[in-house]
Motif scaffolding. Sequence first.
Motif, short mmCIF file in Angstrom:
data_model
loop_
_atom_site.label_atom_id
_atom_site.label_comp_id
_atom_site.label_asym_id
_atom_site.label_seq_id
_atom_site.Cartn_x
_atom_site.Cartn_y
_atom_site.Cartn_z
N MET A 2 -30.17 -35.14 0.67
CA MET A 2 -28.86 -34.57 0.95
C MET A 2 -27.92 -35.65 1.47
O MET A 2 -28.33 -36.58 2.14
CB MET A 2 -28.98 -33.45 1.99
CG MET A 2 -29.92 -32.34 1.59
SD MET A 2 -29.43 -31.53 0.06
CE MET A 2 -27.85 -30.85 0.55
N ASP A 5 -23.05 -36.17 6.61
CA ASP A 5 -21.90 -35.35 6.95
C ASP A 5 -20.67 -36.24 7.05
O ASP A 5 -20.47 -36.93 8.03
CB ASP A 5 -22.15 -34.64 8.29
CG ASP A 5 -20.97 -33.80 8.69
OD1 ASP A 5 -20.24 -33.34 7.79
OD2 ASP A 5 -20.77 -33.61 9.90
N MET A 10 -17.68 -34.01 1.99
CA MET A 10 -17.65 -32.56 2.06
C MET A 10 -16.54 -31.99 1.20
O MET A 10 -16.71 -30.98 0.53
CB MET A 10 -17.45 -32.12 3.52
CG MET A 10 -18.63 -32.43 4.42
SD MET A 10 -20.07 -31.44 4.01
CE MET A 10 -19.45 -29.83 4.44
N LEU A 13 -17.75 -32.24 -2.44
CA LEU A 13 -18.93 -31.47 -2.80
C LEU A 13 -18.71 -29.97 -2.69
O LEU A 13 -19.14 -29.21 -3.54
CB LEU A 13 -20.11 -31.86 -1.91
CG LEU A 13 -20.89 -33.11 -2.28
CD1 LEU A 13 -22.05 -33.28 -1.32
CD2 LEU A 13 -21.39 -33.04 -3.71
N LEU A 143 -21.93 -24.01 -2.49
CA LEU A 143 -22.95 -25.05 -2.59
C LEU A 143 -23.22 -25.44 -4.04
O LEU A 143 -23.59 -26.59 -4.32
CB LEU A 143 -24.25 -24.57 -1.94
CG LEU A 143 -24.24 -24.55 -0.41
CD1 LEU A 143 -25.40 -23.73 0.13
CD2 LEU A 143 -24.29 -25.97 0.14
N SER A 146 -26.05 -27.76 -5.35
CA SER A 146 -26.75 -28.22 -4.14
C SER A 146 -27.47 -27.08 -3.43
O SER A 146 -28.12 -27.31 -2.41
CB SER A 146 -25.75 -28.86 -3.17
OG SER A 146 -25.17 -30.02 -3.74
N PRO A 159 -22.29 -26.67 7.63
CA PRO A 159 -22.17 -27.83 6.74
C PRO A 159 -22.81 -29.11 7.26
O PRO A 159 -23.54 -29.78 6.53
CB PRO A 159 -20.64 -28.00 6.60
CG PRO A 159 -20.11 -26.61 6.77
CD PRO A 159 -21.00 -25.97 7.79
N TYR A 162 -26.71 -28.56 7.02
CA TYR A 162 -27.24 -28.43 5.66
C TYR A 162 -27.20 -29.75 4.91
O TYR A 162 -28.10 -30.06 4.11
CB TYR A 162 -26.45 -27.37 4.89
CG TYR A 162 -27.07 -27.04 3.55
CD1 TYR A 162 -28.12 -26.14 3.46
CD2 TYR A 162 -26.62 -27.65 2.38
CE1 TYR A 162 -28.71 -25.84 2.24
CE2 TYR A 162 -27.20 -27.36 1.16
CZ TYR A 162 -28.25 -26.46 1.09
OH TYR A 162 -28.84 -26.19 -0.12
N THR A 163 -26.17 -30.55 5.13
CA THR A 163 -26.01 -31.81 4.40
C THR A 163 -26.68 -32.99 5.09
O THR A 163 -26.66 -34.10 4.57
CB THR A 163 -24.52 -32.13 4.20
OG1 THR A 163 -23.90 -32.25 5.48
CG2 THR A 163 -23.83 -31.05 3.40
N SER A 164 -27.27 -32.76 6.25
CA SER A 164 -27.82 -33.86 7.03
C SER A 164 -29.13 -34.39 6.44
O SER A 164 -29.92 -33.63 5.86
CB SER A 164 -28.07 -33.39 8.47
OG SER A 164 -28.75 -34.38 9.21
#
Length: 391
Positions: A2, A5, A10, A13, A143, A146, A159, A162-164
Amino acid sequence: MMPNDDNAVMNDLFPRSLDLAAAMEEKSHFLLGPRQTGKSTLIGQSRLQALVFDLNDEADFFRIGQNPENLKSFLVDDLQMVVIDEIQRAPNLLNQVHHLIESRGIRFLLTGSSARKLRQGGVNLLGGRARILYFHPLLFRELGSSFDLARVLEFGTIPSIYTSTRPRLDLEAYLGTYLREEIHAEGFVRNLQPFRRVLDVVALCNGTIVNFTNVSNDTQVPRTTIYEYFELLRDTLIIYELPAWRRSRRRKPIVSSKYYFFDIGVAGALQRGVGRAYSSVERGQAFETWLLHELRAWIDYNQREETLTHWRSQSGFEVDFLIGDHTAIEVKAKKWVTGNDLKPLRALRDENCFRNFLCVCLEDRPRRLEGIEILPVELFLDKLWLGGYDD
């Protein structure tokens, strides 16, 4: 892997589903959502032609937060829109905002993560001069490619988490930040220890009808304080109260509300600790909580007037979600649904109040069983946003 952040990433995406620019063309708005759901990023995506103040920035806080009368000095003659981020840090500004809406016709976008401080310091949330929009963590449709259901159920859809690349650590940090900043630093709770105990028990009650006496006994905190903490969690948008549907005629309903955390990652981290595996029951509750989040966002972002409710009869039948008076939804985290799973929907159908009866699940193809639609969750969400269940 992923992405990290980063606001630019963001924006590229995950374009958000809330059309903030269209809403602001009509009227001033409060944009309320828990911390780190992406309110500031949404403002950047929306490209509003507005003067922006961020009250988390100490310079802006000093300019207008501590001195609300200074706000009008920044407003040039042709200015039509002003954004004030984190308005709960200076609720006394609302009096000045109210005056400028009335006298100058300026539209304000006021973002925040706590309705409590606004009510304490404002003029009844501007007395109807601003609508309220609730903002949520990332959605399935946002998402896109993703989307990963296993990741969603384990870490939620905030966000930044989840993206970390290290979501467990970031989820632990989020919980610490919430307790430190949102609760303690804002002065809502003086003694954090009993609140921590209650918060852990509330998480165990996620998706259930809460017995406040049992929570009081389990935490050794007075029942009156338990009620206050629940109100606090609702006001800071951490939990959501799902009321009961009461129009059942053939079977006497239970009229108590259920409570859900705004994000399943936060609820799961408090229930199990970060990184522990779900049991099959916990997985089902997580799936149900996530789907509630999707339904709430659909209602809020489309500014629909319908309410979400749940139904439980005193004889033991229970249907998870009812949309207005037209759609009943049972949620099953199963790859094969049987007739036995549909008993609550069949019982509710006897009431002759709803048109659509759905079982949303993890099957890979849609089908019908006993007149009830069985839908894969992705297909259901696509159909929902395309207007398939409009009243």
